[in-house]
Write a protein that holds these residues in place. Structure first.
Motif, PDB file in Angstrom:
ATOM      1  N   VAL A 282     -18.116  -9.157 -49.574  1.00  0.00           N
ATOM      2  CA  VAL A 282     -19.488  -9.664 -49.475  1.00  0.00           C
ATOM      3  C   VAL A 282     -19.516 -10.914 -48.607  1.00  0.00           C
ATOM      4  CG1 VAL A 282     -21.446 -10.590 -50.761  1.00  0.00           C
ATOM      5  CG2 VAL A 282     -20.120  -8.689 -51.713  1.00  0.00           C
ATOM      6  N   ARG A 283     -18.581 -11.800 -48.834  1.00  0.00           N
ATOM      7  CA  ARG A 283     -18.491 -13.024 -48.026  1.00  0.00           C
ATOM      8  C   ARG A 283     -18.377 -12.687 -46.547  1.00  0.00           C
ATOM      9  NH1 ARG A 283     -12.800 -15.469 -48.428  1.00  0.00           N
ATOM     10  NH2 ARG A 283     -12.511 -13.563 -47.191  1.00  0.00           N
ATOM     11  N   ASP A 284     -17.484 -11.769 -46.210  1.00  0.00           N
ATOM     12  CA  ASP A 284     -17.253 -11.440 -44.804  1.00  0.00           C
ATOM     13  C   ASP A 284     -18.473 -10.761 -44.180  1.00  0.00           C
ATOM     14  OD1 ASP A 284     -14.744 -12.475 -45.188  1.00  0.00           O
ATOM     15  OD2 ASP A 284     -13.732 -10.527 -45.336  1.00  0.00           O
ATOM     16  N   ALA A 285     -19.131  -9.884 -44.939  1.00  0.00           N
ATOM     17  CA  ALA A 285     -20.310  -9.192 -44.411  1.00  0.00           C
ATOM     18  C   ALA A 285     -21.444 -10.158 -44.126  1.00  0.00           C
ATOM     19  CB  ALA A 285     -20.769  -8.115 -45.398  1.00  0.00           C
TER      20      ALA A 285
ATOM     21  N   GLU B  91     -28.521 -11.711 -43.056  1.00  0.00           N
ATOM     22  CA  GLU B  91     -29.754 -12.433 -43.351  1.00  0.00           C
ATOM     23  C   GLU B  91     -29.595 -13.248 -44.631  1.00  0.00           C
ATOM     24  OE1 GLU B  91     -34.556 -11.546 -43.709  1.00  0.00           O
ATOM     25  OE2 GLU B  91     -33.128  -9.926 -44.037  1.00  0.00           O
ATOM     26  N   ALA B  92     -28.963 -12.648 -45.639  1.00  0.00           N
ATOM     27  CA  ALA B  92     -28.691 -13.374 -46.885  1.00  0.00           C
ATOM     28  C   ALA B  92     -27.760 -14.548 -46.629  1.00  0.00           C
ATOM     29  CB  ALA B  92     -28.084 -12.431 -47.919  1.00  0.00           C
ATOM     30  N   GLY B  93     -26.930 -14.444 -45.596  1.00  0.00           N
ATOM     31  CA  GLY B  93     -25.963 -15.488 -45.284  1.00  0.00           C
ATOM     32  C   GLY B  93     -26.570 -16.845 -44.987  1.00  0.00           C
ATOM     33  N   ALA B  94     -27.875 -16.901 -44.768  1.00  0.00           N
ATOM     34  CA  ALA B  94     -28.533 -18.193 -44.548  1.00  0.00           C
ATOM     35  C   ALA B  94     -28.410 -19.100 -45.769  1.00  0.00           C
ATOM     36  CB  ALA B  94     -30.008 -17.971 -44.206  1.00  0.00           C
ATOM     37  N   PHE B  95     -28.121 -18.505 -46.941  1.00  0.00           N
ATOM     38  CA  PHE B  95     -28.005 -19.277 -48.175  1.00  0.00           C
ATOM     39  C   PHE B  95     -26.553 -19.618 -48.527  1.00  0.00           C
ATOM     40  CE2 PHE B  95     -32.177 -17.330 -48.657  1.00  0.00           C
ATOM     41  CZ  PHE B  95     -32.933 -18.352 -49.215  1.00  0.00           C
ATOM     42  N   ARG B  96     -25.644 -19.553 -47.553  1.00  0.00           N
ATOM     43  CA  ARG B  96     -24.245 -19.872 -47.852  1.00  0.00           C
ATOM     44  C   ARG B  96     -23.837 -21.269 -47.368  1.00  0.00           C
ATOM     45  NH1 ARG B  96     -20.987 -18.678 -43.207  1.00  0.00           N
ATOM     46  NH2 ARG B  96     -22.171 -17.571 -41.600  1.00  0.00           N
ATOM     47  N   PHE B  97     -24.782 -22.018 -46.855  1.00  0.00           N
ATOM     48  CA  PHE B  97     -24.480 -23.349 -46.316  1.00  0.00           C
ATOM     49  C   PHE B  97     -24.890 -24.451 -47.289  1.00  0.00           C
ATOM     50  CE2 PHE B  97     -25.392 -20.513 -42.706  1.00  0.00           C
ATOM     51  CZ  PHE B  97     -24.173 -20.584 -42.037  1.00  0.00           C
ATOM     52  N   SER B  98     -24.395 -25.649 -47.054  1.00  0.00           N
ATOM     53  CA  SER B  98     -24.834 -26.801 -47.841  1.00  0.00           C
ATOM     54  C   SER B  98     -26.315 -27.052 -47.576  1.00  0.00           C
ATOM     55  CB  SER B  98     -24.015 -28.040 -47.484  1.00  0.00           C
ATOM     56  OG  SER B  98     -24.208 -28.383 -46.119  1.00  0.00           O
ATOM     57  N   SER B  99     -26.958 -27.774 -48.483  1.00  0.00           N
ATOM     58  CA  SER B  99     -28.377 -28.087 -48.353  1.00  0.00           C
ATOM     59  C   SER B  99     -28.600 -29.506 -48.868  1.00  0.00           C
ATOM     60  CB  SER B  99     -29.215 -27.061 -49.129  1.00  0.00           C
ATOM     61  OG  SER B  99     -28.853 -27.038 -50.498  1.00  0.00           O
ATOM     62  N   PRO B 100     -29.800 -30.050 -48.771  1.00  0.00           N
ATOM     63  CA  PRO B 100     -30.002 -31.463 -49.133  1.00  0.00           C
ATOM     64  C   PRO B 100     -29.467 -31.877 -50.497  1.00  0.00           C
ATOM     65  CG  PRO B 100     -31.941 -30.639 -48.001  1.00  0.00           C
ATOM     66  CD  PRO B 100     -31.033 -29.470 -48.176  1.00  0.00           C
ATOM     67  N   MET B 101     -29.534 -30.997 -51.488  1.00  0.00           N
ATOM     68  CA  MET B 101     -29.102 -31.357 -52.836  1.00  0.00           C
ATOM     69  C   MET B 101     -27.857 -30.592 -53.295  1.00  0.00           C
ATOM     70  SD  MET B 101     -32.811 -31.749 -54.769  1.00  0.00           S
ATOM     71  CE  MET B 101     -32.156 -32.791 -56.091  1.00  0.00           C
TER      72      MET B 101
ATOM     73  N   SER C 239     -29.633 -17.210 -58.011  1.00  0.00           N
ATOM     74  CA  SER C 239     -29.518 -15.806 -57.631  1.00  0.00           C
ATOM     75  C   SER C 239     -28.390 -15.688 -56.618  1.00  0.00           C
ATOM     76  CB  SER C 239     -30.834 -15.303 -57.024  1.00  0.00           C
ATOM     77  OG  SER C 239     -30.831 -13.902 -56.869  1.00  0.00           O
ATOM     78  N   VAL C 240     -27.526 -14.703 -56.810  1.00  0.00           N
ATOM     79  CA  VAL C 240     -26.344 -14.523 -55.962  1.00  0.00           C
ATOM     80  C   VAL C 240     -26.454 -13.199 -55.219  1.00  0.00           C
ATOM     81  CG1 VAL C 240     -23.828 -14.487 -55.893  1.00  0.00           C
ATOM     82  CG2 VAL C 240     -25.005 -15.773 -57.687  1.00  0.00           C
ATOM     83  N   PHE C 241     -26.172 -13.211 -53.937  1.00  0.00           N
ATOM     84  CA  PHE C 241     -26.185 -11.964 -53.176  1.00  0.00           C
ATOM     85  C   PHE C 241     -24.895 -11.211 -53.446  1.00  0.00           C
ATOM     86  CE2 PHE C 241     -25.652  -9.367 -49.309  1.00  0.00           C
ATOM     87  CZ  PHE C 241     -26.859  -8.672 -49.364  1.00  0.00           C
ATOM     88  N   CYS C 242     -25.029 -10.008 -53.988  1.00  0.00           N
ATOM     89  CA  CYS C 242     -23.869  -9.227 -54.430  1.00  0.00           C
ATOM     90  C   CYS C 242     -23.609  -7.990 -53.589  1.00  0.00           C
ATOM     91  CB  CYS C 242     -24.042  -8.833 -55.896  1.00  0.00           C
ATOM     92  SG  CYS C 242     -24.046 -10.231 -57.035  1.00  0.00           S
ATOM     93  N   GLY C 243     -24.030  -8.025 -52.341  1.00  0.00           N
ATOM     94  CA  GLY C 243     -23.764  -6.903 -51.451  1.00  0.00           C
ATOM     95  C   GLY C 243     -25.021  -6.131 -51.110  1.00  0.00           C
ATOM     96  N   GLU C 244     -24.942  -5.303 -50.090  1.00  0.00           N
ATOM     97  CA  GLU C 244     -26.119  -4.605 -49.584  1.00  0.00           C
ATOM     98  C   GLU C 244     -26.722  -3.655 -50.613  1.00  0.00           C
ATOM     99  OE1 GLU C 244     -27.654  -2.721 -45.389  1.00  0.00           O
ATOM    100  OE2 GLU C 244     -25.524  -3.100 -45.703  1.00  0.00           O
ATOM    101  N   VAL C 245     -25.907  -3.046 -51.441  1.00  0.00           N
ATOM    102  CA  VAL C 245     -26.415  -2.090 -52.431  1.00  0.00           C
ATOM    103  C   VAL C 245     -26.988  -2.815 -53.649  1.00  0.00           C
ATOM    104  CG1 VAL C 245     -25.809  -0.197 -53.984  1.00  0.00           C
ATOM    105  CG2 VAL C 245     -24.842  -0.272 -51.675  1.00  0.00           C
ATOM    106  N   ALA C 246     -26.216  -3.729 -54.215  1.00  0.00           N
ATOM    107  CA  ALA C 246     -26.659  -4.448 -55.421  1.00  0.00           C
ATOM    108  C   ALA C 246     -27.738  -5.471 -55.108  1.00  0.00           C
ATOM    109  CB  ALA C 246     -25.464  -5.130 -56.092  1.00  0.00           C
TER     110      ALA C 246
END
Length: 293
Positions: free
Chosen positions: A100-103, A114-124, A231-238
């Motif tokens: 999932v990380r690599d995809a 597209e979900a990968g936009a939420f894998r970076f640090s953010s203000p808090m 909420s965690v992205f768990c892959g394209e199917v899940a």
């Protein structure tokens, strides 16, 4: 389940305010497992201007402006919401977390990237080696992602104490991690820091819990107030799957989603700027009432 929601926020200012501008994110989202057929926002004093738009995360956002001297502001959101049972995959059958990380790091535009936009640090939410070391205890090589997320949720629930006096809205994740205490916002930010530190997309979710639990069910921590989970992205199917570290469970019909973003700063229920006033006091009252069929 059907609910009537009331969220009342009242500001009392030390002096008169002459102009104020505010943004409210108080309307529950419409989702595959949730719908909100009715929502109203009552504001006193009556605004001279107001509008509604959808922000970059898909949250319904209301803007309003008040002119003229006032020493109080009261904002009451009323909603009717239906939440439906959601079926989740067997955690053991979800893909390995590394896949999932690599995809999500792929350069080609896909649902995963597209979900990968939420894998970076953010203000808090920072990322760092201390969070990576902590999370990898539950994420050994090849472990199914949802199985690992459930294990991390349980460990945060066990090792961190719910203590409203330990933190405030500005407390950094590093202090929460060090002191092992906080509230739902803190536990959500901590889990986000851990997951993003190993490259996994995860987002902050704000909403509510049912105030009165069904017969035979324990009352959950965070009821009678705004609640937060992730909420965690768990892959394209899940796809995206929510988890609540404050209560050690995967949210169901008793959780009502209002907004999501990178962290609390993206989904604050009510924020604004004022001219005048000096100090201010804020009180919040939340009521989540199940509606009989």
């Amino acid at each position: 389940m059907k609910y009537r929601l009331t969220h009342c926020t009242k500001y009392t200012y030390e002096g008169a305010v002459t102009v104020s501008h505010h943004l409210a994110r108080l309307a529950p989202r419409t989702l595959p497992g949730q719908r909100c057929p009715w929502h109203a926002l009552e504001i006193l004093p009556i605004p001279v201007g107001r509008g509604v738009h959808v922000d970059s995360f898909g949250n319904i956002t209301s803007y309003f402006e008040i002119e003229g001297k006032h020493e109080e502001l009261e904002v009451t959101a009323r909603s009717f919401v239906e939440v439906f049972a959601t079926r989740h995959p067997d955690p053991a059958l979800t893909p390995a977390w590394e896949s999932v990380r690599d995809a999500c790091q792929a350069e080609k535009l896909t649902h995963c990237s597209e979900a990968g936009a939420f894998r970076f640090s953010s203000p808090m939410v920072p990322i760092g080696n201390e969070y990576k070391t902590y999370v990898l205890q539950d994420f050994p090589p090849g472990r199914p992602i949802l199985q690992a997320v459930v294990a991390l949720t349980a460990r945060v629930f066990k090792e961190f104490k719910f203590d409203p006096r330990a933190t405030d809205v500005t407390t950094p994740v590093s202090d929460v991690f060090k002191n092992r205490a906080g509230v739902c916002q803190d536990f959500a930010h901590l889990m986000l820091a851990c997951l993003r530190s190993i490259g996994l997309p995860a987002r902050y979710v704000s909403g509510y819990l049912e105030t009165a639990p069904p017969p035979g069910k324990a009352k959950l921590t965070g009821a009678d107030a705004s609640h937060a989970w992730i909420s965690v992205f768990c892959g394209e199917v899940a796809g995206w799957i929510d988890t609540d570290p404050t209560n050690n469970l995967i949210p169901g019909e008793r959780h009502i989603t209002v907004a999501w973003g990178r962290d609390f700063s993206d989904v604050s229920p009510l924020r604004g700027v004022t001219l005048g006033a000096g100090g201010q006091k804020m009180s919040v009252a939340v009521d989540v009432v199940p509606v009989d069929e």
